[in-house]
Write a protein that holds these residues in place. Structure first.
Motif: not given
Length: 320
Positions: A27-29, A44-51
């Motif tokens: 989910p977005g912030k 970046p988010n709490l579960g993933r920082r890069m793709v």
């Protein structure tokens, strides 16, 4: 586009982190951007920082700005990355320290390579359309290209893939299903805008060596069996050769992918570096007016850099 957080956390990411196929909804912030725009920050988010090399994703709108100034992001610096501007509705006027002046419109690619240093501003132009809807993304530059000369590109004519099942895809950056964007890339990656007509039931060929994520832009879409509402990001991992896509009532999404980024990086405010000292020097150079040049023509003061965090900025791998 800038990260306008006054207390930006250091994002310590990169490193070998290959996974098999997964279905992980991120989910977005909500984040305030500039004077009048609110965005959904997906990466970046709490579960993933890069793709792959994609390290920052903001989705905004659709916003009714008929009686509003719209996007107003003052001059700010970038280092070690590329910015990708992508619109579904509205217009954004780009100015930078190279002297570029370009209005970016829907389905046109605005691509800025910061390299060692650049600064720019973004704003809704006078007499702008009533709606604003799009995404702003960053690509981390690999070590051998991160100090390259800065550049700006605008591409209004991008390749479009049309296949069976109601799917069409505009290739924004990189290569997809044999079509290649004219935008400059420095690592193996792809960014594409997918349009799903009502009743779409299609399978899109993808590279099993890439990790992927899908950002739902509009309508309700189904990606590999997962229903996504607009503004959500679905991380898909690696190992797929095709991606099942469905939509009952039409929708659109962005597909982001690339070879997992194996370098360790530090991302803070609007900089991507390799050490905390490098980030601190970039901040000092911006504050003293050195290195990043000047943006001419924007009606307003440039952004001040936030204070550095009290702890050392250290690069780490992408695994948590």
């Amino acid at each position: 586009m800038s990260n306008l957080d006054l207390r930006p956390a250091p994002n310590l990411c990169g490193g070998n982190g290959r996974t098999g196929p997964v279905r992980d909804v991120q989910p977005g912030k909500q984040v305030a951007l500039g004077e009048s725009t609110v965005v959904r920050r997906l990466l970046p988010n709490l579960g993933r920082r890069m793709v792959g090399a994609w390290c920052f994703v903001d989705h905004y709108g659709p916003d009714d700005i008929a009686d509003e100034p719209g996007m107003q992001v003052p001059p700010h610096p970038h280092m070690g990355l590329q910015t990708v501007s992508w619109l579904h509705e509205g217009e954004v006027l780009h100015r930078d320290s190279l002297g570029s002046l370009q209005t970016v419109r829907p389905r046109e690619l605005g691509l800025m390579t910061s390299g060692q240093a650049i600064s720019h501003s973004e704003e809704s132009p006078h007499g702008h359309p009533p709606l604003l809807h799009g995404a702003q993304l960053w690509v981390a530059l690999p070590g051998e290209h991160r100090l390259t000369a800065p550049a700006f590109e605008h591409h209004a004519d991008l390749p479009v893939i049309t296949g069976g099942g109601g799917l069409s895809a505009t290739v924004i950056l990189g290569e997809l299903d044999g079509a290649t964007s004219p935008g400059t890339t420095h690592s193996p990656l792809v960014g594409a805008d997918l349009t799903l007509a009502a009743g779409t039931d299609a399978r899109l060929p993808v590279d099993p060596d890439f990790e992927y994520a899908a950002l739902a832009i509009s309508g309700e879409t189904e990606i590999d069996g997962v229903r996504l509402a607009p503004g959500a990001l679905l991380y898909l991992g690696c190992g797929r050769t095709e991606l099942p896509l469905r939509s009952e009532d039409a929708g659109s999404l962005m597909l982001l992918g690339g070879v997992p980024f194996e370098e360790e990086i530090v991302m803070w405010w609007n900089f991507v570096g390799r050490t905390g000292e490098e980030i601190a020097q970039a901040r000092a150079d911006w504050m003293t007016g050195n290195r990043f040049g000047e943006v001419h023509g924007y009606d307003g003061a440039r952004l001040r850099a936030p204070e550095l965090p009290p702890v050392p900025l250290k690069p780490r791998g992408r695994a948590r």
